[in-house]
Structures are given as C-alpha cells and as structure tokens.
Design a protein around this motif. Sequence first.
Motif: not given
Length: 292
Positions: A14-15, A179-183, A185-186, A192-194
């Motif tokens: 995803n990243i 970088q986040l890939m399209p789609g 998941p939240e 990752v933000e945490e």
Amino acid sequence: MSDYLVKALACDGNIRAYAVRTTETIREAQERHQTWRTASAALGRTLTAGVMMGAMLKGEDKLTIKINGGGPLGPIVVDSNAKGEVRGYVTNPEVDFESNEHGKLDVRRAVGTDGMLAVVKDIGLRDFFSGQVPLVSGELGEDFTYYFATSEQVPSSVGVGVLVNPDDTILAAGGFIFQLMPGTPESVISQVEERLNTIPPVSKLIEKGLTPEEILAELFGKEQVKILEKMPVQFACNCSKDRFANAIIGLGKAEIDAMIEEDGQAEAHCHFCNEKYLFTKEELEEMKKEAK
C-alpha cells in the motif's frame, strides 16, 4: 559506510517508500562550496530530497529543483537523475544563524517563506514537466510533502535531515519519502501517521547509525517492508573543460577576441560543483579558429 538509497514497498504494497543515507554526498557539497552551517543544512536537505526524487525517474530522465523563499540564502538549485547522481548549490553559501527555539539550525530563516518550490522534469519528451508550489514552511521537508500532494497529486511524507558539526563539517545526513498508493485503507494511514508522530527525526536515526533499510523498519516495522532495489548515491557533476570550451566557441570570434584583448585568458566557473577552468591565450586563439 558509502551513501546509498533503497526503494521499497511497505504495508502489503500500500506504500511506496524510499530511504537514503547522504552523509558523504552532503559532505562533498559542503567542502566544494564551503557552506556555513545553516546553508549546509538547507542545501543538504534539498540534495537529499532531490536524489530520492531522481530515483523515481527512469533511464536517462533527470530533474531540476529550484527553491527561492526570499531569504538570505538566495535560490537553491539542485539537479538529479535516475542513477543516484546529484549536484547543487546555494547562491549565498556563507549564511548561518543562532539555533531556533527548538535548538536546531534555523533553516526556515535562511531559506525564507515568501517564494516558491519548483521542479522541472526532463523525461525525454519534447516538453518538460514542471510544477511549482508556494513554500509553506521553509524547513523544506514539509515543503516537499506539500509539493507532492499539490503538484503531483500523490499523498506523501518527506523527511530530510542534516546534522552539522560546530566546525561546519557534516556529521550525518539522509532522508525518506513514502507515498500512499491509490486505495490505501484508512487503518494503514492511521497506523503510519501515529508512527510518524513517535519516531525521532531522520537525522537522529542516521546519527545513531541506522541504515536506510533500518529507517524504513522504524517507520513501518521490519516485517512490513519489502526492499525492491538498492542503489549507490553520490555528488556528481557533468561539467568539463571541453563543455565550457564549446560554449566559448559558440560565443563567436568577436567575443573571444575581446577576452584575449581584455584579459589575455578566460576562466569558466561551474556553479554546481565550484570547479574552475582556465583557458590560456593560446587555447583561446585555437578556439577562435573554430568559431563563427
């Protein structure tokens, strides 16, 4: 340890992630340009971001970054390519300030915040791709993050850091981009933000001796990272005496005559690597024969 960059996928693909050690690269830039501490940090952060952005290209593609925030540093210009080569300069290398309120080099004050970050990509097409965004921070990591989100429409996080010794030499440098890939998941985004909020600054990770692979492991967890490629990184300039000679020949006979009459010689200077090339009167006379 030599400088190198890794490309990776993280969190089940995803990243897309990049991490790099640039200590020797920034050390060479500092020595070539004799930058003072705050100028070194600003140039080093831009070179570090530039070499990672270059790694996103392919083949003979290349890009140029120009940052002009209206601060005392003047414009910062960096070139990079897909081969891990980078070069660059600051207009005014002798810039340094007292540490900011966080005890860090005051890059924001040196760069300024009243201006733009511009990127021009030469990807082998007739027209270049170009994008620019206003500076939002002057600290540069946040500015590159904003550039990716706004100009390239790719949600990204950019961390770049340079530690400078009191005698202006470079202690450690490096960075990451993911970088986040399209789609994506939240749940992955929140995780990752945490993590970003809890890990030390990237320069501290490098000072501790972490490799690019270990930096990504700090970000995502070792079991979550799949390394795709590893490539060497270096400060490299493509200037040469022959290139400058051809440029002088292109000026024409009258201009070369003026050089001979006024100075009896000519000196060419490369802004990117600070090399100087001297052309004697005899060399200019030979070049004049080739000129129109």
